[in-house]
Design an enzyme around this catalytic site. Sequence first.
Site, PDB file in Angstrom:
ATOM      1  CG  HIS A 109      -1.880   1.181   1.190  1.00  0.00           C
ATOM      2  ND1 HIS A 109      -3.116   1.104   0.584  1.00  0.00           N
ATOM      3  CD2 HIS A 109      -1.765   2.447   1.682  1.00  0.00           C
ATOM      4  CE1 HIS A 109      -3.725   2.278   0.707  1.00  0.00           C
ATOM      5  NE2 HIS A 109      -2.930   3.101   1.369  1.00  0.00           N
ATOM      6  CB  CYS A 110       2.007   3.368  -2.692  1.00  0.00           C
ATOM      7  SG  CYS A 110       3.110   4.755  -3.021  1.00  0.00           S
ATOM      8  CB  VAL A 111       1.751   6.683   2.187  1.00  0.00           C
ATOM      9  CG1 VAL A 111       1.498   5.599   3.219  1.00  0.00           C
ATOM     10  CG2 VAL A 111       3.246   6.895   1.994  1.00  0.00           C
ATOM     11  CG  ASN A 118      -4.896   7.749  -0.153  1.00  0.00           C
ATOM     12  OD1 ASN A 118      -4.655   7.005   0.798  1.00  0.00           O
ATOM     13  ND2 ASN A 118      -6.045   8.396  -0.300  1.00  0.00           N
ATOM     14  CG  ASN A 119      -5.029   2.705  -5.170  1.00  0.00           C
ATOM     15  OD1 ASN A 119      -5.659   1.921  -4.461  1.00  0.00           O
ATOM     16  ND2 ASN A 119      -5.173   2.748  -6.476  1.00  0.00           N
TER      17      ASN A 119
END
Length: 298
Positions: free
Chosen positions: A62-64, A67-68
């Site tokens: 999950h990539c901050v 945001n996905n």
Amino acid sequence: MAAFTDPGMVTQENHRLALQKYPYDNILFTPGVKCTTCGFVKPARSKHCRTCKGCVARQDHHCVWINNCVGQGNNHYFILFLCSISLLLTYGAYASHLLLSQLLQAKQQSLEMFSNRQRLQPIPGIRHWSTGLDWSDYFASWGWALVEDVCVGGVGLLSALCMPMAWGFLGYHIYLMWAGMTTNESLKWADWRDDIADGLVFIAEEETGETFLLNTGQVEKDVEPQLAYPSPRKRALKRTLDGKPPIYPQSSDKVSNPDLQGKFTPEWRRVTSLREVDNIYDRGFWKNVESVFKPVFL
């Protein structure tokens, strides 16, 4: 596109299709493991994301920043995102360096022209601004340039500081494609590697044509992977807490225990290196790249 594209959320409607994407390797992913939140059997290479509130097919992480989740549906967009960011940061740092260097050269030229006019001497060719400077004066000149043009200096510093991180992420994800892994799977393999180093992992390979008692999970017989992946060898990989080989029922128990029909007690040997374990999801670099950039959507 990386932020707004569906990363490959597994739902009740596409769950059966998700099961067909990848085979279980019986090491990182075993059949029959149910997601306690979603309520269905987890497909191979999937992972439940608490932030996205769902299981994601071939979930990487999950990539901050976007945001996905990064998964089967948008992994190729994420790689292109890293490429574009890395190139733009490199260009930003290089362009800022050129502009500030021109500013310092213009200052050097004006100083030399003023000095020669004061001395009533002809103006010779202007030397480079850094010629003859020691390190303290060199960095002091750059500090003056950064203050003189704050906008260009700020962009240059930001680009130069973030550029190594962007190229590092890009290089890491290229390595993951080469190895046929995701970030989630690399963490799982790291756990196995640590246990192997501690002497806690044992492997047994089939020699008699019988099957192992690998796990109790079941998957529907008519659900087969659509992609051509090498079949996992008939082998079991087990961790132990005491560093001793696993203990299974003796072969004499087959007669008295109907559940052990067609199964046998394997010969265990200690695993000394992670290279002894197959990664069936590694199909070769170009096929791995193709699986990322030509995803099969759910």
